[in-house]
Design a protein around this motif. Structure first.
Motif, PDB file in Angstrom:
ATOM      1  N   LYS A 189     -25.045  74.327 -15.476  1.00  0.00           N
ATOM      2  CA  LYS A 189     -24.909  74.961 -14.160  1.00  0.00           C
ATOM      3  C   LYS A 189     -24.305  74.027 -13.107  1.00  0.00           C
ATOM      4  CE  LYS A 189     -29.068  77.771 -14.991  1.00  0.00           C
ATOM      5  NZ  LYS A 189     -30.454  78.056 -14.514  1.00  0.00           N
ATOM      6  N   ARG A 190     -24.265  72.745 -13.397  1.00  0.00           N
ATOM      7  CA  ARG A 190     -23.831  71.784 -12.371  1.00  0.00           C
ATOM      8  C   ARG A 190     -22.362  71.939 -12.021  1.00  0.00           C
ATOM      9  NH1 ARG A 190     -26.509  66.534 -15.265  1.00  0.00           N
ATOM     10  NH2 ARG A 190     -28.684  67.309 -15.350  1.00  0.00           N
ATOM     11  N   ILE A 191     -21.543  72.176 -13.042  1.00  0.00           N
ATOM     12  CA  ILE A 191     -20.100  72.314 -12.808  1.00  0.00           C
ATOM     13  C   ILE A 191     -19.628  73.596 -13.475  1.00  0.00           C
ATOM     14  CG2 ILE A 191     -17.828  71.256 -13.031  1.00  0.00           C
ATOM     15  CD1 ILE A 191     -19.173  68.571 -13.438  1.00  0.00           C
ATOM     16  N   GLN A 192     -19.071  74.502 -12.697  1.00  0.00           N
ATOM     17  CA  GLN A 192     -18.517  75.722 -13.264  1.00  0.00           C
ATOM     18  C   GLN A 192     -17.344  75.378 -14.182  1.00  0.00           C
ATOM     19  OE1 GLN A 192     -19.810  78.884 -12.825  1.00  0.00           O
ATOM     20  NE2 GLN A 192     -21.464  77.663 -11.910  1.00  0.00           N
ATOM     21  N   TRP A 193     -17.137  76.218 -15.197  1.00  0.00           N
ATOM     22  CA  TRP A 193     -16.129  75.908 -16.206  1.00  0.00           C
ATOM     23  C   TRP A 193     -14.761  75.673 -15.580  1.00  0.00           C
ATOM     24  CZ3 TRP A 193     -11.596  78.135 -18.101  1.00  0.00           C
ATOM     25  CH2 TRP A 193     -11.124  77.576 -19.296  1.00  0.00           C
ATOM     26  N   GLU A 194     -14.388  76.475 -14.620  1.00  0.00           N
ATOM     27  CA  GLU A 194     -13.061  76.358 -13.993  1.00  0.00           C
ATOM     28  C   GLU A 194     -12.897  75.025 -13.272  1.00  0.00           C
ATOM     29  OE1 GLU A 194     -15.143  78.815 -13.640  1.00  0.00           O
ATOM     30  OE2 GLU A 194     -14.173  80.529 -14.612  1.00  0.00           O
ATOM     31  N   ASP A 195     -14.018  74.407 -12.873  1.00  0.00           N
ATOM     32  CA  ASP A 195     -13.964  73.150 -12.121  1.00  0.00           C
ATOM     33  C   ASP A 195     -14.128  71.924 -13.016  1.00  0.00           C
ATOM     34  OD1 ASP A 195     -13.726  74.603  -9.728  1.00  0.00           O
ATOM     35  OD2 ASP A 195     -15.913  74.816  -9.579  1.00  0.00           O
ATOM     36  N   ARG A 196     -14.298  72.124 -14.301  1.00  0.00           N
ATOM     37  CA  ARG A 196     -14.459  70.993 -15.205  1.00  0.00           C
ATOM     38  C   ARG A 196     -13.112  70.351 -15.523  1.00  0.00           C
ATOM     39  NH1 ARG A 196     -19.119  73.308 -19.445  1.00  0.00           N
ATOM     40  NH2 ARG A 196     -20.602  73.877 -17.802  1.00  0.00           N
ATOM     41  N   VAL A 197     -13.161  69.118 -16.011  1.00  0.00           N
ATOM     42  CA  VAL A 197     -11.937  68.402 -16.376  1.00  0.00           C
ATOM     43  C   VAL A 197     -11.216  69.206 -17.460  1.00  0.00           C
ATOM     44  CG1 VAL A 197     -10.985  66.258 -17.291  1.00  0.00           C
ATOM     45  CG2 VAL A 197     -13.051  66.198 -15.845  1.00  0.00           C
ATOM     46  N   PRO A 198      -9.940  69.573 -17.246  1.00  0.00           N
ATOM     47  CA  PRO A 198      -9.240  70.483 -18.176  1.00  0.00           C
ATOM     48  C   PRO A 198      -8.741  69.793 -19.442  1.00  0.00           C
ATOM     49  CG  PRO A 198      -7.776  69.907 -16.383  1.00  0.00           C
ATOM     50  CD  PRO A 198      -9.098  69.257 -16.063  1.00  0.00           C
ATOM     51  N   LEU A 199      -9.620  69.021 -20.072  1.00  0.00           N
ATOM     52  CA  LEU A 199      -9.281  68.292 -21.286  1.00  0.00           C
ATOM     53  C   LEU A 199     -10.386  68.461 -22.311  1.00  0.00           C
ATOM     54  CD1 LEU A 199      -8.037  64.946 -19.652  1.00  0.00           C
ATOM     55  CD2 LEU A 199      -6.605  66.798 -20.532  1.00  0.00           C
ATOM     56  N   ALA A 200     -10.122  68.006 -23.540  1.00  0.00           N
ATOM     57  CA  ALA A 200     -11.126  68.021 -24.597  1.00  0.00           C
ATOM     58  C   ALA A 200     -11.867  66.688 -24.603  1.00  0.00           C
ATOM     59  CB  ALA A 200     -10.470  68.267 -25.953  1.00  0.00           C
ATOM     60  N   TYR A 201     -13.182  66.749 -24.844  1.00  0.00           N
ATOM     61  CA  TYR A 201     -14.038  65.561 -24.745  1.00  0.00           C
ATOM     62  C   TYR A 201     -14.780  65.339 -26.050  1.00  0.00           C
ATOM     63  CZ  TYR A 201     -18.196  62.860 -23.213  1.00  0.00           C
ATOM     64  OH  TYR A 201     -19.201  61.943 -23.077  1.00  0.00           O
TER      65      TYR A 201
ATOM     66  N   ARG B 254      -6.939  58.386 -32.738  1.00  0.00           N
ATOM     67  CA  ARG B 254      -5.486  58.351 -32.484  1.00  0.00           C
ATOM     68  C   ARG B 254      -5.091  59.365 -31.417  1.00  0.00           C
ATOM     69  NH1 ARG B 254      -2.074  60.060 -35.466  1.00  0.00           N
ATOM     70  NH2 ARG B 254      -3.296  61.487 -36.784  1.00  0.00           N
ATOM     71  N   CYS B 255      -5.945  60.376 -31.238  1.00  0.00           N
ATOM     72  CA  CYS B 255      -5.615  61.464 -30.313  1.00  0.00           C
ATOM     73  C   CYS B 255      -6.044  61.174 -28.885  1.00  0.00           C
ATOM     74  CB  CYS B 255      -6.268  62.762 -30.777  1.00  0.00           C
ATOM     75  SG  CYS B 255      -5.955  63.173 -32.512  1.00  0.00           S
ATOM     76  N   ASN B 256      -6.566  59.978 -28.640  1.00  0.00           N
ATOM     77  CA  ASN B 256      -7.016  59.651 -27.291  1.00  0.00           C
ATOM     78  C   ASN B 256      -5.823  59.566 -26.336  1.00  0.00           C
ATOM     79  OD1 ASN B 256      -8.951  59.144 -25.392  1.00  0.00           O
ATOM     80  ND2 ASN B 256      -9.700  57.250 -26.326  1.00  0.00           N
ATOM     81  N   VAL B 257      -6.074  59.932 -25.101  1.00  0.00           N
ATOM     82  CA  VAL B 257      -5.019  59.868 -24.095  1.00  0.00           C
ATOM     83  C   VAL B 257      -4.578  58.417 -23.902  1.00  0.00           C
ATOM     84  CG1 VAL B 257      -6.656  59.693 -22.187  1.00  0.00           C
ATOM     85  CG2 VAL B 257      -4.371  60.619 -21.775  1.00  0.00           C
TER      86      VAL B 257
ATOM     87  N   ASN C 109      -0.064  62.053 -24.745  1.00  0.00           N
ATOM     88  CA  ASN C 109      -1.073  62.856 -24.047  1.00  0.00           C
ATOM     89  C   ASN C 109      -1.420  64.040 -24.940  1.00  0.00           C
ATOM     90  OD1 ASN C 109      -2.775  64.228 -22.375  1.00  0.00           O
ATOM     91  ND2 ASN C 109      -1.163  64.938 -20.970  1.00  0.00           N
ATOM     92  N   TRP C 110      -2.501  63.876 -25.713  1.00  0.00           N
ATOM     93  CA  TRP C 110      -2.935  64.937 -26.618  1.00  0.00           C
ATOM     94  C   TRP C 110      -4.015  65.810 -25.979  1.00  0.00           C
ATOM     95  CZ3 TRP C 110       0.488  65.454 -30.195  1.00  0.00           C
ATOM     96  CH2 TRP C 110       1.103  64.357 -30.776  1.00  0.00           C
ATOM     97  N   ASN C 111      -4.168  65.716 -24.691  1.00  0.00           N
ATOM     98  CA  ASN C 111      -5.156  66.525 -23.940  1.00  0.00           C
ATOM     99  C   ASN C 111      -6.589  66.249 -24.388  1.00  0.00           C
ATOM    100  OD1 ASN C 111      -3.212  67.787 -22.404  1.00  0.00           O
ATOM    101  ND2 ASN C 111      -3.054  69.582 -23.751  1.00  0.00           N
ATOM    102  N   ALA C 112      -6.862  65.011 -24.793  1.00  0.00           N
ATOM    103  CA  ALA C 112      -8.202  64.663 -25.263  1.00  0.00           C
ATOM    104  C   ALA C 112      -8.617  63.306 -24.713  1.00  0.00           C
ATOM    105  CB  ALA C 112      -8.239  64.638 -26.791  1.00  0.00           C
ATOM    106  N   VAL C 113      -9.880  63.198 -24.316  1.00  0.00           N
ATOM    107  CA  VAL C 113     -10.462  61.919 -23.912  1.00  0.00           C
ATOM    108  C   VAL C 113     -11.617  61.640 -24.867  1.00  0.00           C
ATOM    109  CG1 VAL C 113      -9.767  61.883 -21.497  1.00  0.00           C
ATOM    110  CG2 VAL C 113     -11.785  63.164 -22.146  1.00  0.00           C
ATOM    111  N   LEU C 114     -11.545  60.487 -25.533  1.00  0.00           N
ATOM    112  CA  LEU C 114     -12.473  60.161 -26.618  1.00  0.00           C
ATOM    113  C   LEU C 114     -13.171  58.841 -26.308  1.00  0.00           C
ATOM    114  CD1 LEU C 114      -9.903  60.911 -29.465  1.00  0.00           C
ATOM    115  CD2 LEU C 114     -11.480  62.525 -28.394  1.00  0.00           C
TER     116      LEU C 114
END
Length: 544
Positions: free
Chosen positions: A265-277, A293-296, A301-306
């Motif tokens: 509930k803390r962060i609405q989905w639309e307001d979350r970081v638009p990447l994969a975690y 290997r897929c880390n930004v 830029n593979w749209n992922a932060v690992l």
């Protein structure tokens, strides 16, 4: 959850005046006020009793709190105050034996909160599939004994009491909290488990290969464990972490699931970081090392932060940066197996962000009921980076609005509300609800209950307690311990018998229905792979 609205003012006055239930009160509320919520079926019973019209709150997809003027109902509990049986360490310290004050039998009062014939979630059907290999022959003592070479412990339930015979040391406290969970099951449903005997392997990977046991008289060893695969006959059972994972400070599921739900509930989905975690230990298997290997980076830029999870460092810092309820901050979460299936699965799926699920090789007791594109988004195991890139691009770009119109008429007025839902929200809600609702602790206990009951029906001999086995009870396990072990045992202790009967086990899959179900899952995955290929073909053309 439900909000009840009277069809007629006359019925409302009649219910208020001639209320047969002491303590039931009714008062008018405005559309701006949040109606009282109570258990679904319990409130539905009273809605029916007073000729009310129940309104679903939308399965979590959209709120109906402010739909229209309504009358609020508060339903008092009709059941007796339950008896509580906390740990009795004083008695154990004096006798070194299990206290005998806990009831050995309990007859549920069939609480209005749940009817006796409520059907279990559909993934319970896999219980029949896991035990199918012994349906014709039954399970003999020799079959059970042949599983001993793989087992970490033998569990016996006799006359409602549990006994354990340990053979070797388990990884961390897997065996301790698995056995603790079974002891809690006996307290949850006292006297309702049949006599049985089983072997349990707390290792990671399945070991009973189906190719080694072919033919009508093959007699495979019945071996319980946390996961299996399509080429194995191991019987899957809920893992130890449902009662807490002490070595990583991960709390019991009953408490942690509530914390994750609040964290959502803390962060609405639309307001979350638009990447994969993803955050985890990459050293357990090469597939996770490949994921890194897929880390930004500056090059890609593979749209992922690992992130690498260092549990030793986390323990020295008091696990402040490792709280799972604080990790629901990105629009997408990645699940990937380790050496086998990973405990992290339920925590990731619960996070109310679409789960990007790297093609698995193993399954636990609940994943087989999940469907690609409905509960998760499939990711290619052999081309993770491109697959993740496309998944995030697709999710961020497919926010076309699905307009759901709700109409409700109550005598002289009607409410018509158009609610807008992004497409990607449907998937994240389905996955999150599957874990937080269909896999809540009550259902985990019911799965264990039905699995053990169905297993016991197959036994062709009377179990007995070996001389080397010890009787189990909460006091034997918890009273000598301290620190986080004791805290998690206290937190997951079932202090009173459940006053509700188990859900009804659904029948086995019809072979053709099961075949169609599996084929549909394959088709859904293939469809995503086709979209992904089209996306990258288009990218290649644009580069030319």
């Amino acid at each position: 959850m439900y909000t009840c609205v009277y069809k007629h003012e006359k019925e409302r006055r009649k219910a208020s005046k001639n209320d047969p239930l002491a303590g039931l009160w009714i008062s008018k509320t405005t559309a701006q006020r949040h109606p009282t919520t109570v258990e679904e079926e319990r409130l539905n019973k009273y809605c029916t009793l007073y000729h009310l019209l129940p309104l679903t709150r939308g399965l979590g997809l959209f709120p109906l709190d402010n739909l229209c003027n309504s009358f609020k109902i508060s339903v008092p509990s009709l059941s007796k105050t339950p008896l509580h049986f906390p740990l009795n360490c004083n008695a154990w310290n004096q006798t070194q034996r299990c206290p005998n004050n806990y009831p050995t039998k309990h007859k549920p009062t069939i609480n209005p909160g749940r009817s006796s014939n409520q059907t279990c979630p559909d993934y319970f059907r896999w219980i029949h599939e896991d035990l199918r290999h012994w349906k014709e022959t039954g399970i003999t003592r020799d079959m059970v004994e042949s599983a001993r070479k793989f087992a970490y412990f033998r569990l016996i339930i006799l006359d409602g009491k549990a006994y354990v015979d340990r053979y070797r040391k388990s990884i961390q406290t897997r065996d301790v909290f698995t056995v603790w969970g079974i002891v809690q099951l006996l307290r949850w449903y006292p006297g309702r488990l049949p006599d049985l005997e089983l072997m349990f392997d707390t290792g990671d990977r399945p070991v009973i290969r189906s190719k080694d046991y072919r033919g009508p008289n093959a007699g495979p060893p019945p071996l319980f464990r946390y996961c299996s695969d399509w080429a194995s006959l191991d019987i899957v059972f809920p893992d130890w972490s449902f009662w807490g994972w002490a070595e990583t400070n991960i709390k019991p599921w009953r408490h942690l699931s509530k914390d994750i739900k609040e964290g959502n509930k803390r962060i609405q989905w639309e307001d979350r970081v638009p990447l994969a975690y993803w955050k985890g230990n990459p050293n357990v298997h090469k597939t996770r090392q490949d994921l890194l290997r897929c880390n930004v980076s500056d090059q890609h830029n593979w749209n992922a932060v690992l992130y690498i999870q260092d549990w030793i460092k986390a323990s020295t810092e008091g696990y402040k940066q490792s709280k799972l309820e604080d990790q629901c901050t990105h629009r997408y979460k990645i699940y990937i197996e380790g050496w086998a299936w990973s405990v992290s699965e339920k925590y990731i799926l619960a996070c109310n962000s679409p789960t990007l699920y790297v093609t698995p090789n193993f399954h636990d007791f609940l994943i087989r009921g999940m469907v690609p594109q409905q509960h998760y988004w499939p990711i290619r195991e052999n081309n993770k980076c491109k697959s993740l890139k496309f998944a995030v691009e697709w999710g961020n770009n497919h926010t076309a609005k699905l307009v759901v119109t709700i109409c409700y008429t109550a005598m002289f007025f009607a409410c018509i509300v158009e609610i807008v839902i992004p497409e990607s929200n449907l998937q994240r809600e389905a996955g999150s609800n599957y874990i937080l609702e269909d896999t809540k602790m009550e259902n985990v206990y019911d799965y264990m209950f039905h699995l053990l009951n169905e297993y016991a029906k197959l036994l062709k001999y009377k179990p007995s307690v070996p001389e080397t086995a010890i009787e189990l009870c909460p006091e034997v396990m918890a009273c000598p311990t301290d620190s986080v072990w004791r805290r998690f045992m206290d937190d997951s202790l079932e202090e009173t018998p459940n006053d509700v009967p188990p859900c009804a086990l659904p029948p086995p899959y019809d072979p053709q229905v099961l075949k169609a179900f599996v084929e549909d899952k394959v088709k859904s995955t293939k469809q995503v792979e086709m979209w992904e290929k089209e996306y990258w073909d288009k990218q290649d053309i644009q580069k030319q």
